[in-house]
Design a protein around this motif. Structure first.
Motif, PDB file in Angstrom:
ATOM      1  N   SER A  94      -2.896  -8.402   2.514  1.00 12.94           N
ATOM      2  CA  SER A  94      -3.176  -7.493   1.403  1.00 12.94           C
ATOM      3  C   SER A  94      -2.645  -8.109   0.117  1.00 12.94           C
ATOM      4  O   SER A  94      -1.493  -8.549   0.067  1.00 12.94           O
ATOM      5  CB  SER A  94      -2.487  -6.150   1.659  1.00 12.94           C
ATOM      6  OG  SER A  94      -2.515  -5.362   0.479  1.00 12.94           O
ATOM      7  N   SER A  96      -2.775  -1.604  -1.467  1.00 18.53           N
ATOM      8  CA  SER A  96      -1.753  -0.551  -1.627  1.00 18.53           C
ATOM      9  C   SER A  96      -2.358   0.755  -2.124  1.00 18.53           C
ATOM     10  O   SER A  96      -1.643   1.750  -2.258  1.00 18.53           O
ATOM     11  CB  SER A  96      -0.685  -1.007  -2.639  1.00 18.53           C
ATOM     12  OG  SER A  96      -0.126  -2.218  -2.240  1.00 18.53           O
ATOM     13  N   ASP A 107      -2.097  -7.202  -3.859  1.00 13.53           N
ATOM     14  CA  ASP A 107      -2.078  -6.095  -4.821  1.00 13.53           C
ATOM     15  C   ASP A 107      -0.963  -6.403  -5.803  1.00 13.53           C
ATOM     16  O   ASP A 107      -0.093  -7.228  -5.518  1.00 13.53           O
ATOM     17  CB  ASP A 107      -1.801  -4.769  -4.063  1.00 13.53           C
ATOM     18  CG  ASP A 107      -2.226  -3.537  -4.849  1.00 13.53           C
ATOM     19  OD1 ASP A 107      -1.703  -3.335  -5.965  1.00 13.53           O
ATOM     20  OD2 ASP A 107      -3.078  -2.778  -4.352  1.00 13.53           O
ATOM     21  N   THR A 139       1.137  -4.136  -6.535  1.00 16.44           N
ATOM     22  CA  THR A 139       2.260  -3.346  -6.039  1.00 16.44           C
ATOM     23  C   THR A 139       2.314  -3.458  -4.513  1.00 16.44           C
ATOM     24  O   THR A 139       1.313  -3.762  -3.868  1.00 16.44           O
ATOM     25  CB  THR A 139       2.110  -1.856  -6.408  1.00 16.44           C
ATOM     26  OG1 THR A 139       0.948  -1.362  -5.743  1.00 16.44           O
ATOM     27  CG2 THR A 139       1.948  -1.649  -7.900  1.00 16.44           C
ATOM     28  N   VAL A 140       3.491  -3.172  -3.959  1.00 14.25           N
ATOM     29  CA  VAL A 140       3.657  -3.175  -2.500  1.00 14.25           C
ATOM     30  C   VAL A 140       3.697  -1.710  -2.060  1.00 14.25           C
ATOM     31  O   VAL A 140       4.328  -0.887  -2.716  1.00 14.25           O
ATOM     32  CB  VAL A 140       4.966  -3.916  -2.115  1.00 14.25           C
ATOM     33  CG1 VAL A 140       5.211  -3.834  -0.603  1.00 14.25           C
ATOM     34  CG2 VAL A 140       4.885  -5.363  -2.562  1.00 14.25           C
ATOM     35  N   PRO A 163       4.541  -0.082   4.499  1.00 19.05           N
ATOM     36  CA  PRO A 163       3.694  -1.200   4.907  1.00 19.05           C
ATOM     37  C   PRO A 163       3.272  -1.089   6.374  1.00 19.05           C
ATOM     38  O   PRO A 163       3.995  -0.513   7.180  1.00 19.05           O
ATOM     39  CB  PRO A 163       4.586  -2.433   4.695  1.00 19.05           C
ATOM     40  CG  PRO A 163       5.929  -1.948   4.314  1.00 19.05           C
ATOM     41  CD  PRO A 163       5.901  -0.472   4.126  1.00 19.05           C
ATOM     42  N   THR A 204       0.424  -8.934   6.208  1.00 19.02           N
ATOM     43  CA  THR A 204       1.146  -9.702   5.191  1.00 19.02           C
ATOM     44  C   THR A 204       0.816  -9.117   3.824  1.00 19.02           C
ATOM     45  O   THR A 204      -0.365  -8.895   3.518  1.00 19.02           O
ATOM     46  CB  THR A 204       0.701 -11.187   5.231  1.00 19.02           C
ATOM     47  OG1 THR A 204       0.927 -11.679   6.546  1.00 19.02           O
ATOM     48  CG2 THR A 204       1.452 -12.020   4.222  1.00 19.02           C
ATOM     49  N   TYR A 205       1.833  -8.840   3.036  1.00 19.44           N
ATOM     50  CA  TYR A 205       1.617  -8.286   1.690  1.00 19.44           C
ATOM     51  C   TYR A 205       2.022  -9.326   0.652  1.00 19.44           C
ATOM     52  O   TYR A 205       3.136  -9.843   0.697  1.00 19.44           O
ATOM     53  CB  TYR A 205       2.443  -7.005   1.501  1.00 19.44           C
ATOM     54  CG  TYR A 205       1.924  -5.855   2.336  1.00 19.44           C
ATOM     55  CD1 TYR A 205       0.939  -5.006   1.848  1.00 19.44           C
ATOM     56  CD2 TYR A 205       2.391  -5.639   3.632  1.00 19.44           C
ATOM     57  CE1 TYR A 205       0.440  -3.968   2.622  1.00 19.44           C
ATOM     58  CE2 TYR A 205       1.890  -4.602   4.417  1.00 19.44           C
ATOM     59  CZ  TYR A 205       0.926  -3.769   3.903  1.00 19.44           C
ATOM     60  OH  TYR A 205       0.432  -2.745   4.668  1.00 19.44           O
ATOM     61  N   ARG A 206       1.100  -9.638  -0.266  1.00 20.58           N
ATOM     62  CA  ARG A 206       1.397 -10.578  -1.343  1.00 20.58           C
ATOM     63  C   ARG A 206       1.146  -9.895  -2.674  1.00 20.58           C
ATOM     64  O   ARG A 206       0.163  -9.160  -2.825  1.00 20.58           O
ATOM     65  CB  ARG A 206       0.491 -11.818  -1.225  1.00 20.58           C
ATOM     66  CG  ARG A 206       0.613 -12.561   0.094  1.00 20.58           C
ATOM     67  CD  ARG A 206       1.944 -13.261   0.275  1.00 20.58           C
ATOM     68  NE  ARG A 206       2.174 -14.293  -0.715  1.00 20.58           N
ATOM     69  CZ  ARG A 206       1.955 -15.591  -0.502  1.00 20.58           C
ATOM     70  NH1 ARG A 206       1.499 -16.013   0.654  1.00 20.58           N
ATOM     71  NH2 ARG A 206       2.209 -16.472  -1.463  1.00 20.58           N
ATOM     72  N   SER A 207       2.044 -10.136  -3.643  1.00 22.08           N
ATOM     73  CA  SER A 207       1.895  -9.543  -4.971  1.00 22.08           C
ATOM     74  C   SER A 207       1.218 -10.535  -5.897  1.00 22.08           C
ATOM     75  O   SER A 207       1.583 -11.712  -5.921  1.00 22.08           O
ATOM     76  CB  SER A 207       3.267  -9.201  -5.558  1.00 22.08           C
ATOM     77  OG  SER A 207       3.828  -8.162  -4.835  1.00 22.08           O
TER      78      SER A 207
END
Ligand SMILES: NC(=O)c1ccc[n+]([C@@H]2O[C@H](COP(=O)([O-])OP(=O)(O)OC[C@H]3O[C@@H](n4cnc5c(N)ncnc54)[C@H](O)[C@@H]3O)[C@@H](O)[C@H]2O)c1
Length: 301
Positions: free
Chosen positions: A31, A11, A33, A35-36, A40, A45-48
């Motif tokens: 990704s 991010s 992080d 934060t998102v 996007p 795929t976004y993972r916190s």
């Protein structure tokens, strides 16, 4: 070859370009992080995760089972947090991510370091053996950020001693310019590119180094593709071919760093103070963007 690649810090200022470039290149990008991002990238795929949570990080990596990991997450600005926090955070992330990468079966691991580990700006007076700086010059960090990045490099080198099955690289990106910053958005230290060119004192602090975030992305793509050519645990400077300056560093360095005047005579024309020869020779990477080609106001002029 396409990778299932975890990018930590996806991010961030650099991470957004890297995530977009890797996805565009056809890699399967995850990704991670805390934060998102606001916008996007489709297909990513976004993972916190707080990467200081070693057990949580390992469990998440084992769920994803990446083939490669690029780790960018860090506190990225010296003195932006208490010194002990910067050291703990950046060294902790480097260790947790590298350990989780190895445990989850990744075969390629690339860790972000920083040119600031070299020691420029030291209040005690830093004089390197030569300019331009290359990877054989010994780092002399003088703040917790520089030390934390030196530790990150050593973490990669340590894991390279533990296994021959995984390849590790550390890279030192120069002052990163994100695409929107060529259009006038403030850079990491709050000034625009034009302000940094108009007032050389602003860029003198980091010896006029810079690099376009998309060139860093190209470096990372090239490094992953050619990692078998690399001696395990190697370090690379990643910078532009020129300096972020309107005059030669042979003139500017003596003006802004009188103690380095005797080292600057070779920096004629637009030569930078950081050598990128190693990345060119070992990996075949060269940057393709410079402030001359990217800066909107200069192009209009
Ligand atoms: N920007 C530069 O000029 C520059 C220069 C040299 C090196 N670097 C290095 O490159 C990397 C990327 O820099 P950047 O400018 O994109 O920084 P940035 O601050 O924009 O992004 C860093 C990202 O890391 C994430 N992060 C921080 N701590 C975390 C944690 N505990 N868990 C999960 N995520 C966490 C943040 O949320 C952020 O999105 C950093 O490692 C930095 O030290 C940057």
């Amino acid at each position: 070859m396409y990778e299932r690649v975890i990018i930590t810090g996806g991010s961030g200022r650099l991470g957004r370009s890297v995530v977009a470039g890797f996805a565009e290149h056809g890699h399967d990008v995850i990704s991670i992080d805390q934060t998102v991002p606001g916008s996007p990238v489709p297909g990513v795929t976004y993972r916190s995760m707080d990467l200081l949570d070693a057990a949580g990080t390992r469990a998440l990596f084992e769920e994803i089972r990446p083939s490669a990991v690029v780790s960018l997450a860090a506190i990225a600005v010296p003195f932006s947090a208490p010194e002990d926090v910067i050291l703990r955070t950046n060294a902790g992330i480097a260790h947790n991510v590298t350990a989780a990468a190895v445990a989850s079966g990744a075969k390629k691991v690339i860790i972000a370091s920083s040119p600031s580990i070299m020691g420029y700006g030291s209040p005690a007076g830093w004089v390197p053996p030569r300019l331009p700086l290359d990877e054989d010059v010994t780092p002399q960090p003088w703040h917790a950020y520089g030390l934390s990045k030196y530790v990150a490099e050593q973490v990669a080198a340590m894991f390279a001693q533990q296994t021959e099955d995984v390849k590790f690289i550390s890279f030192r990106p120069c002052y990163v310019i994100a695409p929107e910053e060529w259009e006038g958005a403030p850079t990491q230290q709050g000034h625009t590119i034009t302000e940094r060119l108009d007032d050389p004192a602003l860029s003198a602090v980091a010896l006029f180094n810079y690099v376009d975030a998309r060139d860093v992305t190209d470096f990372l793509l090239t490094a992953l593709a050619n990692i078998d050519r690399v001696q395990n645990g190697s370090v690379f400077f990643v910078g532009a071919k020129d300096a972020l300056a309107r005059r030669p560093l042979a003139e500017l360095i003596p003006e802004h760093h009188p103690g380095l005047a005797h080292l600057a005579h070779g920096l004629t024309g637009d030569s930078p103070a950081f050598s990128i020869q190693k990345a060119k020779e070992v990996l075949g990477w060269e940057p393709t963007r410079s402030w001359h080609t990217e800066l909107r106001t200069e192009l209009q002029a």
